[in-house]
Design a protein around this motif. Structure first.
Motif, short mmCIF file in Angstrom:
data_model
loop_
_atom_site.label_atom_id
_atom_site.label_comp_id
_atom_site.label_asym_id
_atom_site.label_seq_id
_atom_site.Cartn_x
_atom_site.Cartn_y
_atom_site.Cartn_z
N LYS A 35 -6.99 -6.32 23.90
CA LYS A 35 -7.04 -7.55 23.56
C LYS A 35 -8.48 -8.37 23.24
N VAL A 89 -9.44 -10.57 20.03
CA VAL A 89 -8.68 -11.77 20.13
C VAL A 89 -9.21 -12.72 20.98
N LEU A 90 -9.34 -12.41 22.46
CA LEU A 90 -9.67 -13.24 23.40
C LEU A 90 -11.05 -13.73 23.33
N TRP A 91 -11.93 -13.13 22.74
CA TRP A 91 -13.42 -13.13 22.53
C TRP A 91 -13.58 -14.32 21.52
N GLU A 124 -11.44 -16.43 20.77
CA GLU A 124 -10.72 -17.73 21.47
C GLU A 124 -11.70 -18.53 22.24
N LEU A 125 -12.73 -17.84 22.96
CA LEU A 125 -13.63 -18.46 23.74
C LEU A 125 -15.03 -18.73 22.87
N LYS A 182 -14.17 -20.12 19.71
CA LYS A 182 -13.67 -21.31 18.81
C LYS A 182 -14.22 -22.78 19.38
N ARG A 204 -14.86 -29.79 24.53
CA ARG A 204 -14.73 -28.26 24.20
C ARG A 204 -15.52 -27.31 25.36
N HIS A 260 -13.59 -24.06 26.67
CA HIS A 260 -14.25 -22.78 26.33
C HIS A 260 -14.40 -22.21 27.68
N ALA A 288 -10.80 -20.26 28.44
CA ALA A 288 -10.91 -19.21 27.55
C ALA A 288 -11.76 -18.08 27.83
N ASN A 319 -9.90 -16.20 30.84
CA ASN A 319 -8.97 -15.50 30.17
C ASN A 319 -9.39 -14.01 29.83
N TYR A 320 -10.66 -14.24 29.14
CA TYR A 320 -11.27 -12.99 28.64
C TYR A 320 -12.05 -12.09 29.80
#
Length: 273
Positions: free
Chosen positions: A195, A198-200, A202-203, A205, A214, A218, A221, A224-225
């Motif tokens: 994933k 997708v996770l990259w 998210e960080l 965004k 933010r 950040h 996220a 999570n990554y």
């Protein structure tokens, strides 16, 4: 140290014109030349949205760098010279203090200098990177032709920068014993779902926003990554048939572990949101 032809010519002219100056001034010019070349090399080939490096030079000639992603994040394959400090990876400063600098590399340079009682002599970045921030000292603007063709520098890999003792231990382990560094392999040998993209995203965004909130989003996220990247690296380490591939995978596994813990500690309560 990589350097563009245009920058090499300008540095040669500057050095020649200062030929009769005192040694102290010569040494100062040499430190600035080195810092600017490092700044240029770090900013080559950057493609991720909102990612960039800023370089600071202190009055005593120390060079400190920071980038706009997370804390202590260094892209794969980027090395930092031994005499260069990464502000957000400085373990002499509390993670919560470093968290205030996340996504704001000029603030990281300023905060690091203040925390260590250092006076900034100059901050080096592109004109665009300086657009929203005043470094409070001399601004050295990187020109497009300052950027070299290659940004590859000799120095420490990213694991050596953030966890030198772990990197030294890994380097000392013979190829035949690498597997002993790993936890037992799971019974299910199927590759975990990847994933990463997708996770990259998210960080990335939160960097599209100017909201003061933010930073926390950040960092969460990024946690999570980093946890996902650990899982991917550990799978590669378990399944590698080549020792060097396995060693590189273990280095990645340990690197992302350290990054996850650091950003969790930096996030505080936000880490559980």
């Amino acid at each position: 140290m990589p350097v563009s032809t245009a920058r090499m010519e300008r540095d040669a002219i500057a050095s020649a014109s200062a030929g009769g100056a005192m040694n102290r001034k010569k040494n100062g010019n040499a430190a600035l030349i080195t810092a600017r070349r490092i700044a240029a090399a770090l900013n080559i080939g950057v493609s991720d949205f909102g990612f960039y490096w800023v370089t600071g030079l202190t009055a005593d000639g120390s060079i400190v760098v920071a980038n706009s992603y997370g804390l202590a994040y260094i892209p794969e394959g980027v090395n930092l010279p031994a005499h260069v400090t990464m502000a957000t990876a400085d373990e002499t400063l509390p993670p919560q203090e470093r968290a205030k600098w996340a996504t704001y590399p000029i603030l990281a340079i300023q905060g690091w200098a203040q925390a260590h009682g250092q006076k900034l002599r100059a901050v080096i970045a592109t004109e665009e990177q300086f657009a929203s921030f005043d470094p409070g000292t001399a601004k050295i603007v990187l020109r497009p032709d300052d950027i070299p063709e290659s940004g590859q520098m000799e120095g420490r890999c990213r694991l050596e920068v953030i966890a030198p003792s772990a990197a030294a231990r890994l380097a000392s382990v013979p190829n035949a014993d690498l597997t002993e560094l790993l936890p037992p392999a799971p019974a299910n040998t199927a590759a975990p779902e990847d994933k990463s993209n997708v996770l990259w995203f998210e960080l990335i965004k939160p960097l599209m926003s100017t909201s003061p909130e933010r930073v926390g989003v950040h960092l969460q996220a990024f946690i999570n990554y980093a946890e996902h990247a650990q899982e991917q690296a550990l799978y590669r380490a378990h399944t590698a048939v080549d020792a060097e591939v396995q060693r590189a995978a273990i280095a990645d596994w340990v690197y992302w572990q350290h990054l996850s813990v650091l950003m969790w500690e930096a996030s505080g309560a936000d880490a559980s949101v």
